[in-house]
Design a protein around this motif. Structure first.
Motif, PDB file in Angstrom:
ATOM      1  N   ILE A 139      15.511 -26.098  -4.162  1.00 40.94           N
ATOM      2  CA  ILE A 139      14.886 -27.398  -3.919  1.00 40.94           C
ATOM      3  C   ILE A 139      13.889 -27.734  -5.029  1.00 40.94           C
ATOM      4  CG2 ILE A 139      13.337 -28.664  -2.367  1.00 40.94           C
ATOM      5  CD1 ILE A 139      14.631 -27.179  -0.047  1.00 40.94           C
ATOM      6  N   ALA A 140      13.087 -26.747  -5.413  1.00 38.27           N
ATOM      7  CA  ALA A 140      12.111 -26.975  -6.483  1.00 38.27           C
ATOM      8  C   ALA A 140      12.812 -27.281  -7.807  1.00 38.27           C
ATOM      9  CB  ALA A 140      11.212 -25.749  -6.632  1.00 38.27           C
ATOM     10  N   ALA A 141      13.887 -26.566  -8.101  1.00 42.55           N
ATOM     11  CA  ALA A 141      14.626 -26.827  -9.340  1.00 42.55           C
ATOM     12  C   ALA A 141      15.208 -28.233  -9.355  1.00 42.55           C
ATOM     13  CB  ALA A 141      15.733 -25.786  -9.501  1.00 42.55           C
ATOM     14  N   PHE A 142      15.706 -28.679  -8.215  1.00 42.24           N
ATOM     15  CA  PHE A 142      16.252 -30.031  -8.115  1.00 42.24           C
ATOM     16  C   PHE A 142      15.161 -31.073  -8.359  1.00 42.24           C
ATOM     17  CE2 PHE A 142      18.608 -33.269  -5.311  1.00 42.24           C
ATOM     18  CZ  PHE A 142      19.303 -33.748  -6.411  1.00 42.24           C
ATOM     19  N   GLY A 143      13.982 -30.830  -7.801  1.00 43.28           N
ATOM     20  CA  GLY A 143      12.868 -31.755  -8.016  1.00 43.28           C
ATOM     21  C   GLY A 143      12.422 -31.804  -9.469  1.00 43.28           C
ATOM     22  N   ILE A 144      12.369 -30.643 -10.112  1.00 42.57           N
ATOM     23  CA  ILE A 144      11.969 -30.595 -11.525  1.00 42.57           C
ATOM     24  C   ILE A 144      12.984 -31.324 -12.400  1.00 42.57           C
ATOM     25  CG2 ILE A 144      11.615 -29.047 -13.479  1.00 42.57           C
ATOM     26  CD1 ILE A 144      10.486 -26.997 -11.508  1.00 42.57           C
ATOM     27  N   ILE A 145      14.269 -31.145 -12.103  1.00 46.46           N
ATOM     28  CA  ILE A 145      15.311 -31.826 -12.882  1.00 46.46           C
ATOM     29  C   ILE A 145      15.178 -33.335 -12.760  1.00 46.46           C
ATOM     30  CG2 ILE A 145      17.794 -32.229 -13.028  1.00 46.46           C
ATOM     31  CD1 ILE A 145      18.203 -29.289 -12.256  1.00 46.46           C
ATOM     32  N   SER A 205       7.955 -26.528  -2.489  1.00 42.54           N
ATOM     33  CA  SER A 205       9.240 -26.995  -3.025  1.00 42.54           C
ATOM     34  C   SER A 205       9.672 -28.329  -2.416  1.00 42.54           C
ATOM     35  CB  SER A 205      10.313 -25.934  -2.775  1.00 42.54           C
ATOM     36  OG  SER A 205      10.479 -25.689  -1.385  1.00 42.54           O
ATOM     37  N   GLU A 206       9.523 -28.484  -1.116  1.00 41.45           N
ATOM     38  CA  GLU A 206       9.943 -29.728  -0.470  1.00 41.45           C
ATOM     39  C   GLU A 206       9.103 -30.917  -0.934  1.00 41.45           C
ATOM     40  OE1 GLU A 206       9.917 -29.166   3.728  1.00 41.45           O
ATOM     41  OE2 GLU A 206      11.499 -27.628   3.697  1.00 41.45           O
ATOM     42  N   GLU A 207       7.820 -30.713  -1.081  1.00 39.96           N
ATOM     43  CA  GLU A 207       6.973 -31.818  -1.546  1.00 39.96           C
ATOM     44  C   GLU A 207       7.238 -32.151  -3.018  1.00 39.96           C
ATOM     45  OE1 GLU A 207       5.309 -33.730   0.433  1.00 39.96           O
ATOM     46  OE2 GLU A 207       6.061 -32.420   2.027  1.00 39.96           O
ATOM     47  N   LEU A 208       7.576 -31.143  -3.804  1.00 39.56           N
ATOM     48  CA  LEU A 208       7.918 -31.405  -5.199  1.00 39.56           C
ATOM     49  C   LEU A 208       9.154 -32.293  -5.294  1.00 39.56           C
ATOM     50  CD1 LEU A 208       7.421 -30.891  -8.222  1.00 39.56           C
ATOM     51  CD2 LEU A 208       8.819 -28.811  -8.003  1.00 39.56           C
ATOM     52  N   LEU A 209      10.128 -32.068  -4.420  1.00 40.22           N
ATOM     53  CA  LEU A 209      11.347 -32.871  -4.443  1.00 40.22           C
ATOM     54  C   LEU A 209      11.140 -34.255  -3.820  1.00 40.22           C
ATOM     55  CD1 LEU A 209      14.379 -33.315  -4.847  1.00 40.22           C
ATOM     56  CD2 LEU A 209      14.764 -32.100  -2.686  1.00 40.22           C
ATOM     57  N   PHE A 210      10.624 -34.303  -2.590  1.00 39.59           N
ATOM     58  CA  PHE A 210      10.575 -35.561  -1.851  1.00 39.59           C
ATOM     59  C   PHE A 210       9.422 -36.469  -2.305  1.00 39.59           C
ATOM     60  CE2 PHE A 210      13.046 -32.832   0.941  1.00 39.59           C
ATOM     61  CZ  PHE A 210      14.071 -33.682   1.316  1.00 39.59           C
ATOM     62  N   ARG A 211       8.224 -35.923  -2.385  1.00 34.11           N
ATOM     63  CA  ARG A 211       7.093 -36.765  -2.780  1.00 34.11           C
ATOM     64  C   ARG A 211       6.823 -36.740  -4.281  1.00 34.11           C
ATOM     65  NH1 ARG A 211       8.224 -36.847   2.452  1.00 34.11           N
ATOM     66  NH2 ARG A 211       7.646 -34.642   2.539  1.00 34.11           N
ATOM     67  N   GLY A 212       7.256 -35.704  -4.967  1.00 31.80           N
ATOM     68  CA  GLY A 212       7.012 -35.630  -6.397  1.00 31.80           C
ATOM     69  C   GLY A 212       8.126 -36.175  -7.259  1.00 31.80           C
TER      70      GLY A 212
END
Length: 323
Positions: A129-135, A220-227
């Motif tokens: 999830i974190a990797a997806f958000g960073i991408i 990780s979830e906040e990095l993807l959804f809110r970040g």
């Protein structure tokens, strides 16, 4: 096997078909005369099945042929249940009735994943999830630099932290934790969904493991959804609602019902609002992680699993680790 108390005498008559080639066993007819039949059960567990099928028992006092047939049928059913069962009783002990509710409880306990499985799944899932958000954040940044009409997620939501963010984090923790506690006491469907999710994730964990399953998903979830998704969709109230709805739907499954999805949507709105206010991903990350930890600790000290349940869980973990 039960006990047979006999006070009397027996007469034995050998059947005329004893020497038949189709039936090599010697069949005998026994008669019980002037006796007291105290109790007899479990005969089929001791004598061979063929011998028992040819044995005719004719009590003339306090017993009938019909009752013996019923007794014989019960013995056959009991023998079948003992054969099909995975565990057997020690010789000389009485068979005990098994409560169906206890079997259901044991099946539920056996289905609970082990500590290593939970931690591994949490780590792998959070990493993806974190990797997806960073991408998404990096792609949006490159697209914005190239002049494409896409908001730069990195510039809209940063990792900056200010002291007043601490007050916002504290307010979110108090709001969400208190609302969760009230819903657990008043909304049965939500309480059942939360209990199912907590049992599957938290039952086999130790106290220190709660830090892992609380902070890794929170970050990780906040990095993807809110970040990433929130600024990508516009970074306004519409974006807050859309991302919160997606966040809620993805919390269905694993015993969690639509009531839990509605709760997750509400939580997503609160975290999204805090992100828009602060423009910092640290605020929803910290709030999410602390709320997870508070919820896990409260569940641990309120559930108080029985000693038998813990023994079964430990036995299952030992079996899994030995494989």
């Amino acid at each position: 096997m039960g006990s047979l108390s006999v006070n009397g005498w027996w007469t034995r008559t050998t059947s005329k078909y004893a020497s038949s080639s189709t039936n090599p066993l010697r069949l005998e007819q026994s008669s019980f005369i002037c006796g007291n039949l105290i109790g007899l059960y479990g005969v089929q567990n001791v004598l061979p099945s063929k011998l028992c099928s040819g044995l005719k028992f004719s009590p003339r006092a306090f017993a009938s042929r019909k009752s013996f047939k019923k007794l014989k049928k019960d013995g056959t059913q009991k023998r079948k249940s003992v054969t099909d069962s995975s565990s057997s009783n020690d010789y000389g002990q009485d068979d005990k009735k098994v409560d169906p509710s206890e079997n259901l409880t044991e099946q539920k306990l056996i289905s609970i994943p082990s500590r290593s499985s939970v931690l591994q799944a949490c780590t792998v899932t959070s990493g993806l999830i974190a990797a997806f958000g960073i991408i998404i954040r990096q792609v949006s940044h490159l697209a914005s630099v190239e002049g494409l009409p896409i908001l730069d997620c990195s510039s809209k939501v940063s990792f900056d932290f200010e002291m007043w963010h601490l007050e916002l984090i504290t307010g979110l923790v108090l709001l969400i934790s208190s609302c969760r506690y009230l819903l657990l006491k008043t909304w049965l469907d939500f309480a059942e969904s939360s209990e199912a999710a907590n049992q599957q994730v938290l039952t086999s964990l130790g106290p220190l493991d709660y830090m892992v399953v609380a902070f890794l998903p929170g970050f990780s979830e906040e990095l993807l959804f809110r970040g990433a998704l929130l600024p990508l969709f516009g970074f306004d109230w519409k974006s807050v609602l859309v991302v919160a709805a997606i966040f809620g739907v993805l919390h269905l499954g694993s015993g969690r019902k639509y009531s839990f999805a509605a709760w997750a949507t509400f939580v997503g709105i609160a975290y999204g609002y805090a992100t828009v206010m602060s423009s910092s991903i640290i605020v929803p990350m910290a709030s999410h992680a602390v709320n997870n930890l508070v919820g896990g600790i409260l569940w641990r000290y309120e559930s108080k699993p029985s000693e038998q349940s813990m023994r079964m869980i430990g036995h299952y973990q030992n079996l899994e680790s030995g494989m």
